[in-house]
Scaffold this motif. Sequence first.
Motif, PDB file in Angstrom:
ATOM      1  N   PRO A   1      48.292  30.942  40.292  1.00 48.35           N
ATOM      2  CA  PRO A   1      48.387  32.489  40.895  1.00 48.35           C
ATOM      3  C   PRO A   1      48.218  33.662  40.014  1.00 48.35           C
ATOM      4  CG  PRO A   1      50.540  31.125  41.267  1.00 48.35           C
ATOM      5  CD  PRO A   1      49.726  30.383  40.199  1.00 48.35           C
ATOM      6  N   THR A   2      48.703  33.509  38.884  1.00 49.31           N
ATOM      7  CA  THR A   2      48.419  34.572  37.877  1.00 49.31           C
ATOM      8  C   THR A   2      46.971  34.747  37.516  1.00 49.31           C
ATOM      9  OG1 THR A   2      50.600  34.449  37.027  1.00 49.31           O
ATOM     10  CG2 THR A   2      49.198  35.720  35.868  1.00 49.31           C
ATOM     11  N   LEU A   3      46.450  33.683  37.285  1.00 55.42           N
ATOM     12  CA  LEU A   3      44.932  33.449  36.854  1.00 55.42           C
ATOM     13  C   LEU A   3      44.193  33.630  37.949  1.00 55.42           C
ATOM     14  CD1 LEU A   3      42.772  32.933  34.850  1.00 55.42           C
ATOM     15  CD2 LEU A   3      42.811  30.476  35.116  1.00 55.42           C
ATOM     16  N   GLY A   4      44.330  33.376  39.129  1.00 54.77           N
ATOM     17  CA  GLY A   4      43.620  33.541  40.389  1.00 54.77           C
ATOM     18  C   GLY A   4      43.484  35.029  40.639  1.00 54.77           C
ATOM     19  N   TRP A   5      44.816  35.548  40.455  1.00 49.18           N
ATOM     20  CA  TRP A   5      44.811  36.998  40.704  1.00 49.18           C
ATOM     21  C   TRP A   5      43.708  37.881  39.356  1.00 49.18           C
ATOM     22  CZ3 TRP A   5      45.811  40.519  44.257  1.00 49.18           C
ATOM     23  CH2 TRP A   5      45.888  41.539  43.889  1.00 49.18           C
ATOM     24  N   TRP A   6      43.560  37.370  38.225  1.00 48.12           N
ATOM     25  CA  TRP A   6      42.998  37.949  37.259  1.00 48.12           C
ATOM     26  C   TRP A   6      41.532  37.871  37.571  1.00 48.12           C
ATOM     27  CZ3 TRP A   6      39.436  36.581  33.441  1.00 48.12           C
ATOM     28  CH2 TRP A   6      39.242  37.354  32.692  1.00 48.12           C
ATOM     29  N   LEU A   7      41.214  36.798  38.115  1.00 48.16           N
ATOM     30  CA  LEU A   7      39.937  36.257  38.498  1.00 48.16           C
ATOM     31  C   LEU A   7      39.230  37.356  39.644  1.00 48.16           C
ATOM     32  CD1 LEU A   7      39.779  32.647  37.893  1.00 48.16           C
ATOM     33  CD2 LEU A   7      38.334  33.992  36.522  1.00 48.16           C
ATOM     34  N   ALA A   8      40.308  37.325  40.598  1.00 57.39           N
ATOM     35  CA  ALA A   8      39.734  38.176  41.752  1.00 57.39           C
ATOM     36  C   ALA A   8      39.497  39.674  41.443  1.00 57.39           C
ATOM     37  CB  ALA A   8      40.791  38.008  42.679  1.00 57.39           C
ATOM     38  N   GLU A   9      40.287  39.996  40.333  1.00 57.36           N
ATOM     39  CA  GLU A   9      40.191  41.408  39.864  1.00 57.36           C
ATOM     40  C   GLU A   9      39.003  41.729  39.105  1.00 57.36           C
ATOM     41  OE1 GLU A   9      44.071  43.737  39.289  1.00 57.36           O
ATOM     42  OE2 GLU A   9      43.957  42.281  37.768  1.00 57.36           O
ATOM     43  N   ARG A  10      37.977  40.773  38.960  1.00 57.32           N
ATOM     44  CA  ARG A  10      36.983  40.995  38.044  1.00 57.32           C
ATOM     45  C   ARG A  10      35.866  41.626  39.202  1.00 57.32           C
ATOM     46  NH1 ARG A  10      38.223  42.195  35.281  1.00 57.32           N
ATOM     47  NH2 ARG A  10      40.470  41.562  35.184  1.00 57.32           N
ATOM     48  N   GLN A  11      36.084  41.299  40.525  1.00 54.26           N
ATOM     49  CA  GLN A  11      34.868  41.949  41.384  1.00 54.26           C
ATOM     50  C   GLN A  11      35.147  43.372  41.434  1.00 54.26           C
ATOM     51  OE1 GLN A  11      34.668  40.276  45.382  1.00 54.26           O
ATOM     52  NE2 GLN A  11      32.514  40.764  45.081  1.00 54.26           N
ATOM     53  N   LEU A  12      34.022  43.953  41.360  1.00 56.72           N
ATOM     54  CA  LEU A  12      33.717  45.628  41.325  1.00 56.72           C
ATOM     55  C   LEU A  12      33.288  46.157  42.592  1.00 56.72           C
ATOM     56  CD1 LEU A  12      32.330  45.905  37.782  1.00 56.72           C
ATOM     57  CD2 LEU A  12      34.518  46.242  38.492  1.00 56.72           C
ATOM     58  N   PRO A  13      33.588  47.514  43.004  1.00 59.78           N
ATOM     59  CA  PRO A  13      33.024  47.903  44.110  1.00 59.78           C
ATOM     60  C   PRO A  13      31.627  47.730  44.627  1.00 59.78           C
ATOM     61  CG  PRO A  13      34.117  49.643  42.919  1.00 59.78           C
ATOM     62  CD  PRO A  13      34.109  48.393  42.000  1.00 59.78           C
ATOM     63  N   ASN A  14      30.674  47.508  43.424  1.00 64.15           N
ATOM     64  CA  ASN A  14      29.259  47.163  43.865  1.00 64.15           C
ATOM     65  C   ASN A  14      29.306  45.719  44.247  1.00 64.15           C
ATOM     66  OD1 ASN A  14      29.243  45.701  41.682  1.00 64.15           O
ATOM     67  ND2 ASN A  14      28.504  47.532  40.265  1.00 64.15           N
ATOM     68  N   GLY A  15      30.179  44.980  44.163  1.00 65.92           N
ATOM     69  CA  GLY A  15      30.305  43.521  44.604  1.00 65.92           C
ATOM     70  C   GLY A  15      29.822  42.764  43.425  1.00 65.92           C
ATOM     71  N   GLY A  16      29.447  43.034  42.233  1.00 60.58           N
ATOM     72  CA  GLY A  16      29.436  42.398  41.058  1.00 60.58           C
ATOM     73  C   GLY A  16      30.753  41.992  40.214  1.00 60.58           C
ATOM     74  N   LEU A  17      30.681  41.074  39.473  1.00 56.24           N
ATOM     75  CA  LEU A  17      31.892  40.553  38.669  1.00 56.24           C
ATOM     76  C   LEU A  17      31.564  41.145  37.352  1.00 56.24           C
ATOM     77  CD1 LEU A  17      32.292  37.040  40.091  1.00 56.24           C
ATOM     78  CD2 LEU A  17      33.191  39.160  41.199  1.00 56.24           C
ATOM     79  N   ASN A  18      32.640  41.360  36.634  1.00 52.93           N
ATOM     80  CA  ASN A  18      32.784  41.570  35.135  1.00 52.93           C
ATOM     81  C   ASN A  18      33.447  40.472  34.521  1.00 52.93           C
ATOM     82  OD1 ASN A  18      35.436  42.153  35.241  1.00 52.93           O
ATOM     83  ND2 ASN A  18      35.111  44.492  35.194  1.00 52.93           N
ATOM     84  N   GLY A  19      33.351  40.582  32.984  1.00 59.48           N
ATOM     85  CA  GLY A  19      33.957  39.169  32.588  1.00 59.48           C
ATOM     86  C   GLY A  19      35.326  39.431  31.949  1.00 59.48           C
ATOM     87  N   ARG A  20      35.893  40.988  31.810  1.00 55.25           N
ATOM     88  CA  ARG A  20      37.092  41.451  31.585  1.00 55.25           C
ATOM     89  C   ARG A  20      37.224  42.921  31.975  1.00 55.25           C
ATOM     90  NH1 ARG A  20      36.359  42.436  25.099  1.00 55.25           N
ATOM     91  NH2 ARG A  20      34.210  42.043  25.257  1.00 55.25           N
ATOM     92  N   PRO A  21      38.540  43.434  32.261  1.00 58.29           N
ATOM     93  CA  PRO A  21      38.623  44.622  32.627  1.00 58.29           C
ATOM     94  C   PRO A  21      37.866  45.671  31.855  1.00 58.29           C
ATOM     95  CG  PRO A  21      40.860  43.506  32.398  1.00 58.29           C
ATOM     96  CD  PRO A  21      39.699  42.703  31.695  1.00 58.29           C
ATOM     97  N   GLU A  22      37.543  46.677  32.702  1.00 59.41           N
ATOM     98  CA  GLU A  22      36.809  47.972  32.199  1.00 59.41           C
ATOM     99  C   GLU A  22      35.236  47.534  31.784  1.00 59.41           C
ATOM    100  OE1 GLU A  22      40.321  49.062  33.083  1.00 59.41           O
ATOM    101  OE2 GLU A  22      38.676  50.254  33.058  1.00 59.41           O
TER     102      GLU A  22
END
Length: 319
Positions: free
Chosen positions: A201-222
């Motif tokens: 659950p924790t890792l799933g949440w961290w991964l889902a948080e990679r998605q940005l408003p433009n739809g793309g995904l980043n590799g870590r926060p910020e």
Amino acid sequence: MSDTLLTDLHVKYIQNLGKNKDDLTYHMTAHLRMNAVYWGLTALCVMKHKDALDAEETIEYVMSCWDDEAGGFGAHPGHDAHILSTLSAVQVLAIHEALARIDVTRVVNFILGLQHPSGVFAGDQFGETDTRFLYCAVSALSLLGAIDRLDRERTVTYLASCRNFDGGFGRVAGAESHAAQVWVCTAALAILDRLDVIDVPTLGWWLAERQLPNGGLNGRPEKLEDVCYSYWVLSSMAILNKLTWIDSAALTRFILSAQDSEDGGISDRPGDMVDVFHTLFGVAGLSLLGYPGLDDLDPVYCMPASLIERMGLKKGWKA
Ligand SMILES: COc1ccc(S(=O)(=O)N2Cc3cc(C#N)ccc3N(Cc3cncn3C)C[C@H]2Cc2ccccc2)cc1
Ligand SMILES: [Zn+2]
């Protein structure tokens, strides 16, 4: 820029790679050549154009990179064996059903010789250690049918030591979580049937948080969005059975927007230079999102799913 996948253009882009041997980039990227052969071939397989490159020519190139002293493959003829190029060589030969051409026992011994007492792997005899190299070892041993030669206990213990409080994994124990490292650790644990090590659950949440408003995904926060993270994040979520936690329409649009509609190829984000690495991970991400007309890709091995099934390596795991 386009709202559909320009498959024929990307096939031509990959066919033209390595043709103009005179230009500087060809020589600048010699150290990547074996990886690039794997990236290009796998992208063609996903786009259902495996025959766009001559199989025999590809196999001959791979065999020309054999480092007989070490018992592994280098990135280019004459280069020292490295675990990154050895995995790519094994993957390319497996895709062309040509693993019978190599001395499997020598390759297995080269790989096992790179494991440190801690359980982590080095890239070559002198190189630094990295969970990326541990994944290469586990994946290659599995593809060579020699996973039972691996000291599982030591390997799993090291992977568990790389787990962070955010559920993710880093380059080495204590390093911050990064999407590419999350994938290599998750995929290695899947091959070793030890997904129980992961706080899903924790890792799933961290991964889902990679998605940005433009739809793309980043590799870590910020950090900025990048097409290759589409693959690292999505395949980790596929392994954890959490693909529905990503807005796939928005991510599909982002990947399609990174295409070069003139000469083909996909870049890390719209407007940048394309390369074969991001072309593979762009089409691989689209395949995992179920984009029409693409072949299924196995998220653990990053190889055609039908081949992994035929090799008896498909995991029945569900995290
Ligand atoms: C263009 O500068 C570079 C920088 C580094 C490298 S690299 O170390 O060999 N490598 C492979 C790689 C190949 C290509 C291509 N063709 C392009 C980039 C890229 N990166 C860099 C990158 C990707 N997204 C953003 N960044 C900055 C990943 C890196 C590490 C890696 C290696 C193997 C498997 C997975 C990851 C190559 C080129
Ligand atoms: Zn990238």
